[in-house]
Design a protein around this motif. Structure first.
Motif, mmCIF file in Angstrom:
data_model
loop_
_atom_site.group_PDB
_atom_site.id
_atom_site.type_symbol
_atom_site.label_atom_id
_atom_site.label_comp_id
_atom_site.label_asym_id
_atom_site.label_seq_id
_atom_site.Cartn_x
_atom_site.Cartn_y
_atom_site.Cartn_z
ATOM 1 N N LYS A 94 -12.705 5.267 -4.379
ATOM 2 C CA LYS A 94 -11.820 4.481 -5.229
ATOM 3 C C LYS A 94 -10.850 3.666 -4.367
ATOM 4 C CE LYS A 94 -13.771 6.188 -8.809
ATOM 5 N NZ LYS A 94 -14.648 5.348 -9.640
ATOM 6 N N ASN A 95 -10.334 2.572 -4.937
ATOM 7 C CA ASN A 95 -9.413 1.741 -4.169
ATOM 8 C C ASN A 95 -8.101 2.496 -3.931
ATOM 9 O OD1 ASN A 95 -7.190 0.878 -6.142
ATOM 10 N ND2 ASN A 95 -9.035 0.278 -7.269
ATOM 11 N N VAL A 96 -7.343 2.048 -2.961
ATOM 12 C CA VAL A 96 -6.175 2.793 -2.515
ATOM 13 C C VAL A 96 -5.135 2.968 -3.617
ATOM 14 C CG1 VAL A 96 -4.967 0.748 -1.611
ATOM 15 C CG2 VAL A 96 -4.471 3.009 -0.651
ATOM 16 N N TRP A 97 -4.975 1.973 -4.492
ATOM 17 C CA TRP A 97 -3.958 2.081 -5.549
ATOM 18 C C TRP A 97 -4.384 3.077 -6.624
ATOM 19 C CZ3 TRP A 97 0.422 0.645 -3.906
ATOM 20 C CH2 TRP A 97 0.525 -0.410 -2.986
ATOM 21 N N ALA A 98 -5.675 3.195 -6.879
ATOM 22 C CA ALA A 98 -6.167 4.223 -7.804
ATOM 23 C C ALA A 98 -5.880 5.604 -7.231
ATOM 24 C CB ALA A 98 -7.657 4.041 -8.060
ATOM 25 N N PHE A 319 0.111 8.702 3.801
ATOM 26 C CA PHE A 319 -1.107 8.184 4.428
ATOM 27 C C PHE A 319 -1.727 7.062 3.589
ATOM 28 C CE2 PHE A 319 -1.025 12.122 6.928
ATOM 29 C CZ PHE A 319 -1.401 11.638 8.166
ATOM 30 N N LEU A 320 -1.673 7.206 2.261
ATOM 31 C CA LEU A 320 -2.230 6.172 1.390
ATOM 32 C C LEU A 320 -1.410 4.888 1.457
ATOM 33 C CD1 LEU A 320 -3.200 8.336 -1.709
ATOM 34 C CD2 LEU A 320 -4.760 7.197 -0.123
ATOM 35 N N LEU A 321 -0.090 5.014 1.556
ATOM 36 C CA LEU A 321 0.764 3.831 1.682
ATOM 37 C C LEU A 321 0.525 3.132 3.021
ATOM 38 C CD1 LEU A 321 4.080 5.195 0.137
ATOM 39 C CD2 LEU A 321 2.540 3.496 -0.856
ATOM 40 N N ILE A 322 0.312 3.930 4.072
ATOM 41 C CA ILE A 322 -0.033 3.349 5.377
ATOM 42 C C ILE A 322 -1.343 2.578 5.269
ATOM 43 C CG2 ILE A 322 -0.726 3.895 7.744
ATOM 44 C CD1 ILE A 322 1.235 6.263 7.642
ATOM 45 N N GLY A 327 -4.431 -2.034 5.438
ATOM 46 C CA GLY A 327 -5.677 -2.574 4.913
ATOM 47 C C GLY A 327 -6.877 -1.729 5.247
ATOM 48 N N LYS A 328 -6.657 -0.614 5.919
ATOM 49 C CA LYS A 328 -7.742 0.314 6.239
ATOM 50 C C LYS A 328 -7.153 1.713 6.387
ATOM 51 C CE LYS A 328 -7.515 -0.631 11.228
ATOM 52 N NZ LYS A 328 -8.298 -1.022 12.429
#
Length: 363
Positions: A94-98, A319-322, A327-328
């Motif tokens: 899933k994408n990072v914001w999800a 970690f998700l915010l990083i 972008g990766k």
């Protein structure tokens, strides 16, 4: 502990944990992530059933819980969860914001639980608006001109909505000069006072007292529900800051044993103080007392889980915010090392809290 205290303890912890994990569960389902197991408790399964590929479990140890998602635990899957083992339903895909919404949902749901219960408690019992019910002779408040009926609106520039906010501010800033803004007869006034030290009680006093709870209109109940959650969130954040600066001891933390002791004390207090009251009155007072305690516990759990500590929701969100900024994602092996270190730290910390709570009981 008496039997009712034990039941109340399990219900309190179960409710707070259930709501937290349900937040993860609900957002995972909304984002199309396969949930392998949703469980309350830890250890071996006591009761278990599988529905649409998700195992729902109640476990033997009545503390903790989990929402195990596909792709969130090294790809481990339940053999009964065949419907959700395809890659498209993996959290990692899933994408990072999800993923951020799923991880953040647990603490957010704890804040929502605190708000709902705060509204219920306030609806029945009112709120401790910061009215001055009386002043003590020859104390700073009297000398500064405060009188019965004054409504304190701010202390040292900080807005005040609850009388407890004044008390906690003084406890965290002992002896500090206070610039007090208050309302009397619809007129705003300001005054300055320095709390007086009381040697007998080893604390500082302004010389005012209150503690009464005031009934509110329905829209005020919602407003003060938010103030109640804010009070608990701000208090735990400031307390954590004082612990790290050494102004509060590490023993200020409490774990399951400390919570159990507090619940038992509240139950005994209600039973003793209302021994001559009707069963319905005792039951309602017991419910409101314990519900008010859950407000504090749930708000505290929400804050603690948002701290950027590895292995907690806050650490994972970091970690998700990083990842969102870079972008990766951070390499999985490096993130795993950090989370393992966090788990070891939390395990040691839990043992410390356990022994601290036990020592408190004997003291």
């Amino acid at each position: 502990m008496n039997p009712f205290s034990i039941i109340a303890l399990f219900l309190i912890i179960g409710l707070v944990v259930f709501i937290h994990e349900f937040g993860h569960f609900l957002l995972a389902k909304k984002n199309g992530v396969g949930v392998i197991e949703f469980s309350i408790g830890m250890g071996p399964r006591l009761l278990s059933t599988v529905h649409k590929g998700t195992r729902y479990s109640l476990k033997w140890i009545p503390f903790g819980g989990s929402c195990l998602m596909l792709g969130d635990d090294n790809g481990i899957v339940d053999p009964d969860a065949e419907e959700i083992t395809d890659k498209a339903h993996s959290l990692a895909e899933k994408n990072v914001w999800a993923r951020i919404s799923i991880i953040a949902a647990g603490p957010i749901f704890n804040f929502l639980l605190a708000f709902v219960l705060a509204v219920i408690v306030i609806g029945f019992a009112g709120s401790d608006k910061p009215y001055v019910q009386g002043v003590i002779d020859k104390y700073p408040a009297q000398e500064a001109g405060l009188e019965k009926g004054d409504l304190i609106t701010s202390v040292n520039g900080s807005r005040v909505h609850l009388f407890r906010e004044i008390q906690i501010y003084m406890a965290m800033n002992p002896g500090k000069s206070l610039d007090v803004t208050y309302v009397r007869d619809n007129q705003t006034h300001e005054t300055t006072l320095v709390p007086k030290y009381d040697e007998a009680n080893n604390t500082y006093y302004m010389g005012i007292y209150s503690g009464a709870r005031y009934g509110l209109k329905w829209y005020e109940t919602l407003q003060y529900g938010l103030y109640e959650v804010k009070y608990n969130v701000v208090t735990v954040i400031k307390s954590l800051g004082m612990i790290f600066t050494g102004d509060l001891p590490m023993t200020s933390f409490s774990g399951p044993v400390g919570i159990a002791t507090t619940v038992n004390d509240m139950v005994e207090e209600v039973n003793t103080s209302m021994a001559d009251e009707s069963f319905s009155d005792r039951a309602m007072t017991m419910f409101l007392t314990l519900a008010n305690f859950v407000v504090m516990i749930s708000a505290n759990l929400g804050v603690m889980n948002l701290l950027p500590i590895p292995a907690l929701d806050g650490g994972r969100l970091l970690f998700l915010l990083i990842e969102a900024v870079r972008g990766k994602p951070v390499p999985k092996e490096k993130e795993a090392i950090v989370h393992i270190a966090g788990i070891i730290f939390l395990f040691i910390f839990m043992i410390f809290i356990l022994f601290s709570d036990i020592i408190k009981i004997f003291q």
